[in-house]
Design a protein around this motif. Structure first.
Motif, PDB file in Angstrom:
ATOM      1  N   PRO A  25      13.411   0.305  31.472  1.00 14.41           N
ATOM      2  CA  PRO A  25      12.089   0.895  31.250  1.00 14.41           C
ATOM      3  C   PRO A  25      11.778   2.058  32.193  1.00 14.41           C
ATOM      4  CG  PRO A  25      11.929  -1.478  31.153  1.00 14.41           C
ATOM      5  CD  PRO A  25      13.309  -1.165  31.628  1.00 14.41           C
ATOM      6  N   LEU A  26      12.133   1.926  33.464  1.00 14.44           N
ATOM      7  CA  LEU A  26      11.860   3.002  34.423  1.00 14.44           C
ATOM      8  C   LEU A  26      12.725   4.225  34.149  1.00 14.44           C
ATOM      9  CD1 LEU A  26      11.474   0.976  37.733  1.00 14.44           C
ATOM     10  CD2 LEU A  26       9.693   2.231  36.523  1.00 14.44           C
ATOM     11  N   LEU A  27      13.993   3.998  33.844  1.00 12.61           N
ATOM     12  CA  LEU A  27      14.868   5.128  33.509  1.00 12.61           C
ATOM     13  C   LEU A  27      14.376   5.849  32.263  1.00 12.61           C
ATOM     14  CD1 LEU A  27      18.429   3.638  34.173  1.00 12.61           C
ATOM     15  CD2 LEU A  27      17.167   5.277  35.581  1.00 12.61           C
ATOM     16  N   GLY A  28      13.938   5.072  31.268  1.00 10.83           N
ATOM     17  CA  GLY A  28      13.422   5.674  30.044  1.00 10.83           C
ATOM     18  C   GLY A  28      12.159   6.474  30.294  1.00 10.83           C
ATOM     19  N   MET A  29      11.287   5.973  31.178  1.00 16.72           N
ATOM     20  CA  MET A  29      10.045   6.691  31.458  1.00 16.72           C
ATOM     21  C   MET A  29      10.315   8.013  32.156  1.00 16.72           C
ATOM     22  SD  MET A  29       6.663   5.497  33.606  1.00 16.72           S
ATOM     23  CE  MET A  29       7.261   6.007  35.214  1.00 16.72           C
ATOM     24  N   PHE A  30      11.171   7.988  33.180  1.00 13.43           N
ATOM     25  CA  PHE A  30      11.403   9.202  33.946  1.00 13.43           C
ATOM     26  C   PHE A  30      12.285  10.208  33.215  1.00 13.43           C
ATOM     27  CE2 PHE A  30      10.365   6.283  37.562  1.00 13.43           C
ATOM     28  CZ  PHE A  30       9.119   6.846  37.776  1.00 13.43           C
ATOM     29  N   ALA A  31      12.900   9.770  32.128  1.00 13.12           N
ATOM     30  CA  ALA A  31      13.609  10.731  31.275  1.00 13.12           C
ATOM     31  C   ALA A  31      12.628  11.712  30.644  1.00 13.12           C
ATOM     32  CB  ALA A  31      14.406   9.992  30.205  1.00 13.12           C
ATOM     33  N   ASN A  32      11.365  11.268  30.495  1.00 11.86           N
ATOM     34  CA  ASN A  32      10.330  12.123  29.915  1.00 11.86           C
ATOM     35  C   ASN A  32       9.855  13.221  30.861  1.00 11.86           C
ATOM     36  OD1 ASN A  32      10.479  10.479  27.718  1.00 11.86           O
ATOM     37  ND2 ASN A  32       8.417   9.663  27.848  1.00 11.86           N
ATOM     38  N   LEU A  33      10.305  13.186  32.127  1.00 14.16           N
ATOM     39  CA  LEU A  33       9.925  14.246  33.057  1.00 14.16           C
ATOM     40  C   LEU A  33      10.495  15.600  32.639  1.00 14.16           C
ATOM     41  CD1 LEU A  33      10.296  12.506  36.548  1.00 14.16           C
ATOM     42  CD2 LEU A  33       8.201  13.413  35.533  1.00 14.16           C
ATOM     43  N   ALA A  34      11.517  15.561  31.797  1.00 18.27           N
ATOM     44  CA  ALA A  34      12.104  16.819  31.309  1.00 18.27           C
ATOM     45  C   ALA A  34      11.167  17.550  30.362  1.00 18.27           C
ATOM     46  CB  ALA A  34      13.434  16.525  30.618  1.00 18.27           C
ATOM     47  N   SER A  35      10.162  16.856  29.866  1.00 12.54           N
ATOM     48  CA  SER A  35       9.209  17.478  28.936  1.00 12.54           C
ATOM     49  C   SER A  35       8.407  18.583  29.637  1.00 12.54           C
ATOM     50  CB  SER A  35       8.255  16.410  28.393  1.00 12.54           C
ATOM     51  OG  SER A  35       7.156  17.006  27.739  1.00 12.54           O
ATOM     52  N   PRO A  36       8.214  19.740  28.967  1.00 10.41           N
ATOM     53  CA  PRO A  36       7.418  20.832  29.552  1.00 10.41           C
ATOM     54  C   PRO A  36       5.988  20.396  29.864  1.00 10.41           C
ATOM     55  CG  PRO A  36       8.667  21.615  27.664  1.00 10.41           C
ATOM     56  CD  PRO A  36       8.819  20.137  27.684  1.00 10.41           C
ATOM     57  N   ASP A  37       5.407  19.532  29.018  1.00 10.00           N
ATOM     58  CA  ASP A  37       4.042  19.065  29.261  1.00 10.00           C
ATOM     59  C   ASP A  37       3.950  18.250  30.546  1.00 10.00           C
ATOM     60  OD1 ASP A  37       3.153  20.246  26.951  1.00 10.00           O
ATOM     61  OD2 ASP A  37       3.447  18.446  25.723  1.00 10.00           O
TER      62      ASP A  37
END
Length: 535
Positions: A25-37
């Motif tokens: 879950p934590l790895l999946g969440m921080f993968a979203n840091l690549a998002s420009p938003d």
């Protein structure tokens, strides 16, 4: 991997549990840091202001909480005041209610129409920076107090006796003996308190006013606006102080080991010192009890603050709003987490404390690493990882997130308790043909029964009061009682919100009383069994 019969299955279960309940879950969440938003959040004025507010509130609250913790620990360990046990219990009472309730208690007392505000004609605004600090001190002080008090009460008096013989002044003794002795627990308390405050959204949500903090901003973005990318960015920032606190605590552990008490303190009579102790205890106790007492007052008035006539109607109103159903939800979740968590944490503690090997070391690291995950961050990671799964929106996900959120402390209880038992016990048992399961059942469990009971109580109480880990996951069907406080407060049902806080407090006090009774019963059974056993 060396096989240990049934313990191999336990290893696999624990490994899979942490993989799917924490790591992925934590790895999946921080993968979203690549998002420009998500990246764009860091440059906004709102984010910067929230960061500064959070740091300012956390630093101020930590200094005040630690100072009070040191003073109260000194009073209970270095004075001859009576009723120390009662005072120690009062110091921990704020741990039995949600942080939201601390904010509400302050509003009842010091808000624009608060009881004390009207009684003494006070003219100041509770809402804002100092309101958050007051609530955060109430919320974080018990943890700081326990960390300091539990170490100070075991300090050896020999060094002080030598200092007295050498004529070293008391103030110098404090700086040269007491503070160095308390260095490790103080460092742990500083970072634990700072992390507790900086990641809490309950108090600032109620009394923050225009002073926005990072957890509140995260809550508003995720729950109010469904901006998950913004929540991920803020969650990443909130994880930083928790990780730093964890690393400092781990790196500092070996240097802070304490010795056994060889000589306890023989406190001389001092009327002045004890008078100061009584005054400090009274002031701090009143400061803690007043917000708690305000719930009892507001729960049984017709309309706060307009009509303070006593009534029992609020109980019926609350039940009509399904408070009873939400209370049962909380009980069910807390009991399930306590039962499952105690078993998992105890077996994890057994493997890491009694079974040597690489897996045991890795498991220990994973278990204590969960301390570094703030509840609000863990909750958001579960939203992103489990959304659309079979457990999303059910009691199962609330049980799972609470298991991970509160796992570390009960695990450490088991680890420390099991580590004190003779390390050669299993080797001797193997020589005599006695297996590990028999030793665990007949020796270790009875010897650590008190610890097991405390583990269960820790899980239960924290599940009853938590809001951060479940705020993003609960639905109207499985909502725990603590989350209902904000809903009732938003609907101007102040009396019902106060009653909910009171119910949570009474439930946890009842649980604590049951724990005391169970401990006495277990001790009696063990002593009775030992007396009946042939010599």
């Amino acid at each position: 991997m060396k096989r240990l019969g049934g313990f191999t299955v336990t290893r696999v279960v624990l490994a899979l549990f942490f993989l799917f309940a924490a790591v992925l879950p934590l790895l999946g969440m921080f993968a979203n840091l690549a998002s420009p938003d998500a990246r764009a959040v860091f440059g906004t004025e709102q984010f910067t202001a929230a960061c500064l507010n959070s740091i300012g509130v956390a630093l101020t609250s930590t200094v005040i909480s630690l100072t009070l913790a040191l003073v109260m620990a000194w009073v209970l360990c270095r004075t001859n005041i009576r009723g120390k046990g009662v005072v120690a219990v009062v110091m921990t009472l704020p741990m039995l209610i949600p942080s939201l309730a601390h904010g509400m208690g302050l509003v009842f007392l010091l808000g624009s129409n608060g009881i004390l505000t009207n009684l003494f004609g006070l003219n100041f605004s509770l809402y804002g920076f100092w309101g958050i600090v007051l609530g955060s001190v109430l919320y974080s002080f018990p943890s700081a107090f326990l960390l300091v008090h539990d170490v100070l009460k075991y300090e050896d008096a020999s060094a002080y006796e030598a200092a007295d013989i050498l004529g070293i002044p008391k103030l110098n003794q404090f700086f040269r003996i007491t503070l160095p002795y308390l260095r490790k627990p103080l460092i742990s308390a500083v970072f634990a308190t700072f992390t507790l405050v900086v990641t809490d959204y309950g108090v600032p949500l109620i009394v923050g006013g225009k002073t926005l903090t990072l957890p509140v901003l995260m809550y508003q973005e995720v729950v109010g606006l469904l901006n998950f990318d913004t929540g991920v960015a803020i969650g990443f920032v909130l994880l930083i102080p928790a990780v730093i606190a964890f690393l400092v605590d781990v790196l500092n552990a070996d240097r802070g080991k304490l010795t056994f008490v060889s000589r306890s303190f023989d406190l001389a009579k001092s009327k002045l010192r004890d008078a100061v102790g009584y005054v400090v205890s009274a002031v701090v106790s009143v400061a803690i009890l007043l917000p708690l007492g305000s719930f009892a007052i507001v729960s049984f008035v017709r309309k706060y603050p307009i009509d303070l006539t006593f009534t029992l109607n609020n109980i019926g109103r609350s039940l009509n709003l399904n408070v009873g159903e939400y209370w049962l939800n909380s009980i069910a979740i807390a009991f399930a987490v306590a039962a499952i968590g105690t078993v998992l944490a105890y077996f994890a503690g057994y493997i890491t404390a009694r079974v040597k090997g690489r897996f045991a070391k890795a498991l220990h690291l994973v278990c204590i690493t969960t301390l570094a995950i703030p509840g609000i961050v863990l909750g958001l990671s579960y939203v992103l990882f489990f959304k659309g799964s079979v457990i999303y929106g059910t009691f199962a996900i609330l049980i799972l997130v609470n298991l991970v959120h509160f796992f570390a402390s009960p695990y450490l209880m088991a680890y420390n308790s099991l580590g004190k038992v003779n390390e050669n016990l299993e080797a001797v048992g193997s020589t005599l043909g006695v297996g590990r399961v028999s030793i665990l059942r007949d020796v270790l469990v009875p010897q650590t029964a008190d610890t097991i009971i405390e583990m269960f109580a820790y899980f239960f109480v924290n599940c009853m009061v938590t809001i951060s880990a479940i705020a993003f996951l609960a639905t109207t069907l499985d909502m725990p009682l603590a989350l209902l406080i904000t809903d009732l407060d938003a609907q101007r049902l102040t009396e019902c919100a106060a009653f909910v806080s009171l119910v949570i407090l009474i439930t946890n006090i009842a649980l604590k009383l049951v724990v005391v009774g169970v401990k006495k019963f277990v001790r009696y059974k063990l002593e009775y069994g030992a007396r009946k056993r042939p010599a």
